[in-house]
Enzyme design. Structure first.
Site, mmCIF file in Angstrom:
data_model
loop_
_atom_site.group_PDB
_atom_site.id
_atom_site.type_symbol
_atom_site.label_atom_id
_atom_site.label_comp_id
_atom_site.label_asym_id
_atom_site.label_seq_id
_atom_site.Cartn_x
_atom_site.Cartn_y
_atom_site.Cartn_z
ATOM 1 C CD1 TRP A 41 38.771 -20.103 -12.458
ATOM 2 C CD2 TRP A 41 39.406 -21.873 -11.218
ATOM 3 N NE1 TRP A 41 38.207 -21.142 -12.554
ATOM 4 C CE2 TRP A 41 38.413 -21.547 -11.542
ATOM 5 C CE3 TRP A 41 39.876 -23.204 -10.320
ATOM 6 C CZ2 TRP A 41 36.865 -23.032 -11.736
ATOM 7 C CZ3 TRP A 41 39.223 -23.862 -10.030
ATOM 8 C CH2 TRP A 41 37.838 -24.027 -10.422
ATOM 9 C CB CYS A 101 46.519 -20.206 -10.169
ATOM 10 S SG CYS A 101 45.136 -19.871 -9.103
ATOM 11 C CG ASN A 114 48.719 -22.816 -11.065
ATOM 12 O OD1 ASN A 114 47.995 -23.697 -10.470
ATOM 13 N ND2 ASN A 114 49.281 -23.168 -12.341
ATOM 14 N N GLY A 115 48.156 -24.207 -7.930
ATOM 15 C CA GLY A 115 47.867 -25.021 -7.199
ATOM 16 C C GLY A 115 47.459 -26.093 -5.795
ATOM 17 C CD GLU A 144 33.162 -26.097 -21.767
ATOM 18 O OE1 GLU A 144 32.470 -26.718 -22.803
ATOM 19 O OE2 GLU A 144 33.702 -25.363 -21.446
ATOM 20 C CG HIS A 189 14.347 -47.533 -19.077
ATOM 21 N ND1 HIS A 189 13.847 -48.558 -19.169
ATOM 22 C CD2 HIS A 189 14.698 -47.722 -20.185
ATOM 23 C CE1 HIS A 189 14.142 -49.034 -19.832
ATOM 24 N NE2 HIS A 189 14.554 -49.089 -21.098
ATOM 25 C CD GLU A 211 32.990 -32.091 -26.275
ATOM 26 O OE1 GLU A 211 32.474 -32.985 -25.820
ATOM 27 O OE2 GLU A 211 33.218 -31.213 -26.644
ATOM 28 C CE LYS A 268 32.064 -28.047 -25.717
ATOM 29 N NZ LYS A 268 33.329 -28.378 -25.714
ATOM 30 N NE ARG A 286 46.991 -21.138 -16.747
ATOM 31 C CZ ARG A 286 47.262 -22.098 -16.486
ATOM 32 N NH1 ARG A 286 48.249 -23.290 -17.898
ATOM 33 N NH2 ARG A 286 47.662 -22.785 -15.619
ATOM 34 C CE LYS A 335 41.346 -24.353 -23.803
ATOM 35 N NZ LYS A 335 40.153 -25.173 -24.411
HETATM 36 C C1 AGP Z 1 35.787 -28.692 -22.632
HETATM 37 O O1 AGP Z 1 34.752 -27.442 -23.561
HETATM 38 C C2 AGP Z 1 35.609 -28.204 -21.014
HETATM 39 N N1 AGP Z 1 36.478 -27.002 -21.404
HETATM 40 C C3 AGP Z 1 36.310 -29.329 -20.101
HETATM 41 O O2 AGP Z 1 35.639 -30.479 -20.242
HETATM 42 C C4 AGP Z 1 38.072 -29.645 -20.997
HETATM 43 O O3 AGP Z 1 38.031 -30.766 -22.283
HETATM 44 C C5 AGP Z 1 38.646 -30.682 -19.777
HETATM 45 O O4 AGP Z 1 38.865 -29.970 -18.719
HETATM 46 C C6 AGP Z 1 39.570 -32.016 -19.998
HETATM 47 O O5 AGP Z 1 41.047 -30.706 -20.662
HETATM 48 P P1 AGP Z 1 42.128 -31.135 -21.502
HETATM 49 O O6 AGP Z 1 41.899 -31.692 -22.472
HETATM 50 O O7 AGP Z 1 42.748 -29.943 -21.346
HETATM 51 O O8 AGP Z 1 42.687 -32.463 -20.522
#
Ligand code: AGP
Length: 590
Positions: free
Chosen positions: A69, A2, A93-94, A470, A486, A463, A467, A27, A585
């Site tokens: 959100w 949010c 927001n929260g 995501e 395993h 990583e 990606k 966001r 975000k």
């Molecule tokens: C990464 O592509 C993601 N969007 C997510 O994993 C992100 O890295 C994570 O939410 C942590 O965010 P921050 O680095 O702002 O704490």
């Protein structure tokens, strides 16, 4: 997650709110709304994009806006904010963790709720407490709430006034030509506010009489310094159009150069005693930032001989807290607002540990909370998928690991001076993109991909997998190459794709064994290595030569073709790389 914005202007505020909501889009959100106070209080809110709000216009100088959100209640017009109760309109927001019991209590007293949200409870509480003093009413209402909030509230009979409050969700206030603002974050005030000030937990902000006032939790006035926001955080457009994620990958060399420049100016002396004396170091983060913490743990243990205990922040918070006085917690977060990371840092501080933050946002809550803050120079990262911030986090953490060794043994690791070459190596990694295009073309219909690696390459594999999951919505798993047999090998059949990162000479043969296991079951293997002979000797179907660097530094560069590959997979599969489904975000709730 949010986003909230509030504006009090001498002119109509609708345009400023709408533009602010557009800037909050990055966001992540699923509905949006605006309330404007003119001759009367008007609210318009809709499931879907901010653009839906352009069908609405209301005159008035005081207003609030929201991108939602969904947490409590599905995305819908009714659950969207602002929420109205009596004379009050509120955005939040929260998460109000005790909303169910508050709602029950209010219903027993005759209140009727329209939405399924926790936030409407706050609107009702403010409305019930409101007797002409908006600030006092917001304070009274929030004293009942448990959880986290950043709220902005207006009242129908108080044009020109807006009250906001913060607890564990970000909130800044800003002044600009278009008016006075409160907002969830600094980038979203780009172009609107020339000066900003940060609210701390428990504080209140009141805009009235053309001024911004801050108050502590007892409503005592607080002096605040307004400052100019980091200019590079305000660059919110892609030159020539296109996607932010692609532009941000292209910016990696520049971001690394700027970050190195900042690191060279950083005086680590204030944390020398802790770095020298730390018997144990903890590293916490979430998502991509967690993967950079894993690289740090490996490098710091290897170089400085200090055990680094690495956890995702959400897990760290709920384990028996081993951390204590004289120990060090490294908290890594691009945004500096991730709720789990912030809470982990708070917990460590409460137990007497020293907190070092690595963040992209120098004015974030994490930066304010940390004893020592390393700010990277990635610039605004708008795409939900972290790319350039990851490379910069790694650079900061290499630097920190080198300081750890320096303060212990007055020497730097062998690779320290090669950090100067990272930027040009990142540029050279771009020459892998043509191969990554071909790989994405071949794998665009894949239903799952394994990413394998050993040692530091395992962090890169994890990583790379995150990606592609995501943004391209392909199941992927980053897995230790030696673990394949395993269990996970059971899924490998004709054509099953496996991407392997192999940049350590000592471990190359071991990783090759895993590829041979995949090949002999008909799987498809793609191999990324910095060693030509490792590629030549491999049974892989697809081979990509990475730029050469000291092995310890390879994660900062070997990830680049994988970031780009994920982007290409996403485009090939018809998704929007900047707005992956269900993701935000900045994850400001637990
Ligand atoms: C990464 O592509 C993601 N969007 C997510 O994993 C992100 O890295 C994570 O939410 C942590 O965010 P921050 O680095 O702002 O704490």
């Amino acid at each position: 997650m949010c986003g909230i914005i509030g504006c009090v202007s001498e002119k109509d505020c609708y345009g400023a709110l709408y533009d602010g909501l557009k800037r909050l889009e990055y966001r992540g959100y699923d509905s949006a709304g605006i309330a404007v106070l003119g001759e009367k209080l008007e609210i318009f809110k809709k499931k879907g994009g901010v653009a839906n709000l352009s069908a609405f216009y209301a005159r008035g100088g005081t207003g609030i806006g929201h991108t939602r959100w969904a947490t409590h209640g599905a995305p819908s017009d009714t659950n969207a904010h602002p929420h109205r109760a009596g004379k009050i309109a509120l955005v939040h927001n929260g998460i109000v963790e005790n909303y169910a019991s508050l709602k029950e209590e209010l219903e027993e007293e005759g209140e009727r709720f329209r939405s399924e949200t926790d936030s409407e409870v706050l609107a009702k509480l403010v409305a019930r407490a409101y007797r002409g003093d908006l600030l006092a009413a917001v304070r009274e209402a929030l004293s009942r709430a448990e959880g986290s909030y950043a709220v902005a509230v207006i009242a129908e009979d108080r044009p020109g006034e807006l009250v906001a409050a913060k607890y564990k969700s970000p909130l800044v206030a800003g002044k600009g030509a278009a008016g006075l603002f409160v907002c969830s974050d600094v980038p979203a005030l780009a172009g609107a506010a020339d000066y900003i000030a940060q609210a701390e937990d428990g504080e209140f902000v009141r805009i009235a009489g053309g001024e911004i006032f801050f108050y502590d939790k007892e409503l005592r006035p607080l002096p605040k310094t307004f400052f100019r926001p980091q200019r590079e955080l305000c660059a919110l457009s892609v030159a020539g159009g296109g996607y932010f994620m692609r532009a941000e990958i292209g910016e990696i060399p520049r971001a690394l150069r700027d970050t190195l420049g900042l690191l060279k100016q950083t005086d680590f002396a204030p944390c020398a005693r802790v770095l020298r004396g730390a018997k144990r170091v903890f590293a916490v983060a979430c998502g991509t930032a967690y993967h950079s913490a894993l690289v740090f743990a490996d490098v710091a243990e290897r170089e400085a001989g200090v055990p680094v205990i690495c956890h995702t922040a959400g897990e760290f918070r709920y384990r028996p807290p081993l951390i204590g006085e004289g120990e060090l917690l490294i908290a890594v977060s691009q945004s500096g607002e991730t709720a789990d990371t912030l809470e982990a840092a708070r917990l460590a501080k409460a137990r007497g540990a020293y907190v070092v933050a690595v963040t992209n946002i120098g004015c974030s809550s994490l930066a304010a909370l940390a004893d020592f803050c390393i700010v990277m120079g990635a610039g605004a990262e708008i795409a939900v998928a972290a790319t350039k911030s990851y490379n910069c986090q790694l650079l900061c953490l290499y630097y920190l690991a080198a300081q750890l060794l320096f303060f212990k043994e007055q020497r730097y690791p062998d690779w320290f001076y090669a950090l100067d070459d990272l930027c040009s190596a990142a540029e050279r990694a771009f020459s892998c993109f043509a191969e990554a295009d071909a790989l994405a073309d071949g794998l665009k219909s894949a239903r799952a991909i394994y990413y394998l690696g050993r040692g530091l390459d395992l962090c890169t594999a994890k990583e790379g997998a995150l990606k592609v999951k995501e943004i391209a919505c392909v199941f992927a798993e980053g897995y230790p190459a030696g673990e394949l047999k395993h269990g996970s090998l059971a899924l490998v059949e004709e054509g099953f794709p496996v991407v392997c990162v192999s940049t350590s000479r000592a471990l190359a043969k071991k990783s090759e064994n895993a590829l041979a296991e995949v090949k002999s079951r008909g799987g498809f293997c793609a191999l990324f290595s910095q060693y030509g002979d490792v590629l030549e000797d491999s049974c892989a179907d697809f081979k990509c030569l990475l730029p050469a660097l000291p092995e310890a530094l390879m994660p900062a560069v070997s990830v680049i073709p994988l970031q780009y590959f994920a982007y290409k997979m996403c485009i090939e599969r018809g998704f929007d790389p900047d707005k992956p489904r269900n993701l935000a975000k900045s994850v400001t709730v637990e």
